[in-house]
Design an enzyme around this catalytic site. Structure first.
Site, PDB file in Angstrom:
ATOM      1  N   VAL A 170       0.861  -1.175   0.000  1.00 45.53           N
ATOM      2  CA  VAL A 170       0.000   0.000   0.000  1.00 45.53           C
ATOM      3  C   VAL A 170       0.898   1.227   0.000  1.00 45.53           C
ATOM      4  O   VAL A 170       1.988   1.213   0.562  1.00 45.53           O
ATOM      5  CB  VAL A 170      -0.962   0.031   1.207  1.00 45.53           C
ATOM      6  CG1 VAL A 170      -2.028  -1.039   1.069  1.00 45.53           C
ATOM      7  CG2 VAL A 170      -0.206  -0.126   2.513  1.00 45.53           C
ATOM      8  N   SER A 171       0.443   2.289  -0.653  1.00 44.93           N
ATOM      9  CA  SER A 171       1.306   3.434  -0.911  1.00 44.93           C
ATOM     10  C   SER A 171       1.485   4.363   0.278  1.00 44.93           C
ATOM     11  O   SER A 171       2.523   4.993   0.427  1.00 44.93           O
ATOM     12  CB  SER A 171       0.746   4.250  -2.086  1.00 44.93           C
ATOM     13  OG  SER A 171       0.607   3.422  -3.212  1.00 44.93           O
ATOM     14  N   THR A 172       0.481   4.476   1.120  1.00 39.21           N
ATOM     15  CA  THR A 172       0.574   5.385   2.261  1.00 39.21           C
ATOM     16  C   THR A 172       0.145   4.653   3.518  1.00 39.21           C
ATOM     17  O   THR A 172      -0.543   3.624   3.475  1.00 39.21           O
ATOM     18  CB  THR A 172      -0.333   6.612   2.075  1.00 39.21           C
ATOM     19  OG1 THR A 172      -1.704   6.191   2.135  1.00 39.21           O
ATOM     20  CG2 THR A 172      -0.069   7.305   0.749  1.00 39.21           C
ATOM     21  N   GLN A 217      -3.607   4.067   3.854  1.00 36.64           N
ATOM     22  CA  GLN A 217      -4.332   3.104   3.026  1.00 36.64           C
ATOM     23  C   GLN A 217      -4.443   1.766   3.741  1.00 36.64           C
ATOM     24  O   GLN A 217      -3.588   1.395   4.547  1.00 36.64           O
ATOM     25  CB  GLN A 217      -3.630   2.936   1.678  1.00 36.64           C
ATOM     26  CG  GLN A 217      -3.777   4.145   0.770  1.00 36.64           C
ATOM     27  CD  GLN A 217      -3.135   3.925  -0.581  1.00 36.64           C
ATOM     28  OE1 GLN A 217      -2.172   3.166  -0.703  1.00 36.64           O
ATOM     29  NE2 GLN A 217      -3.653   4.579  -1.595  1.00 36.64           N
ATOM     30  N   ASP A 271       1.979   7.622  -5.478  1.00 40.15           N
ATOM     31  CA  ASP A 271       0.855   6.846  -6.015  1.00 40.15           C
ATOM     32  C   ASP A 271      -0.435   7.567  -5.692  1.00 40.15           C
ATOM     33  O   ASP A 271      -0.549   8.278  -4.700  1.00 40.15           O
ATOM     34  CB  ASP A 271       0.813   5.452  -5.369  1.00 40.15           C
ATOM     35  CG  ASP A 271       1.826   4.523  -6.022  1.00 40.15           C
ATOM     36  OD1 ASP A 271       1.836   3.364  -5.619  1.00 40.15           O
ATOM     37  OD2 ASP A 271       2.581   4.978  -6.905  1.00 40.15           O
TER      38      ASP A 271
END
Length: 200
Positions: free
Chosen positions: A16-18, A21, A199
């Site tokens: 997951v990008s952050t 998330q 992202d």
């Protein structure tokens, strides 16, 4: 000798990008195909634009011939179509299979292998398109009077050209040659751009 059938462990990869998330959707998908929790590798808060991702790097190092790497979607493991295709080709050479649940791709089947070969063809087309765009951009810059001396990759358009070629899997020396700049300049520009990428 590369195995033609699965003989090893099913490994799972999640990214997951952050930190905000939620990876639960990907975890649920791995549950449904019986990927054991102890065989899962998770990168949390790591952008797909980053070249190095700790959990992915660890999984690729641990994977053995006959193993199957399972992901929710292929975009979890690659920065671009070209990068995904290159990674899949490397895994195939090592006798490691890959399965993408959301994309319906499975290299343990003949149909899946054919589809992944098509992906590699499209990735090569993407690299060709990027080269053509770069050449066209350089020609346009020259026509606008930016000639003489060694061109510098300092403006945003040239930065984007360098980063696009890097994302498409081109080597730093080849990019430097195409743009007419030093290797150090390409390293500096693409690293700076990579840190700025996020992202969505």
């Amino acid at each position: 000798m590369k195995p033609s059938t699965t003989q090893g462990t099913q490994l799972g990869y999640v990214r997951v990008s952050t930190g905000q998330q939620d990876e639960q959707l990907q975890l649920d998908a791995l549950d449904k195909v019986n990927v054991l929790k102890r065989n899962r590798y998770i990168d949390k808060g790591v952008s797909g634009a980053k070249v190095s991702r700790p959990a992915l790097d660890a999984m690729l190092e641990d994977a053995q011939p006959g193993d199957v790497i399972t992901v929710y979607k292929l975009d979890r493991i690659g920065r671009s179509t070209a990068h995904v295709a290159s990674l899949i080709a490397d895994l195939a050479e090592r006798g490691i299979f890959i399965r993408s649940i959301g994309d319906g791709l499975d290299s343990t089947t003949s149909t899946g292998r054919a589809m992944l070969q098509m992906l590699a063809i499209f990735a090569e087309m993407e690299r060709d398109f990027n080269r053509e765009r770069t050449i066209a951009g350089l020609a346009a810059a020259k026509a606008q009077g930016r000639v003489g001396g060694r061109p510098r990759v300092t403006d945003s358009a040239m930065n984007r050209q360098a980063q696009a070629l890097r994302n498409a899997g081109e080597s730093i020396p080849d990019i430097a040659k195409a743009l007419g700049v030093s290797i150090a300049t390409v390293y500096r520009v693409t690293k700076a751009r990579a840190r700025d990428n996020r992202d969505v």
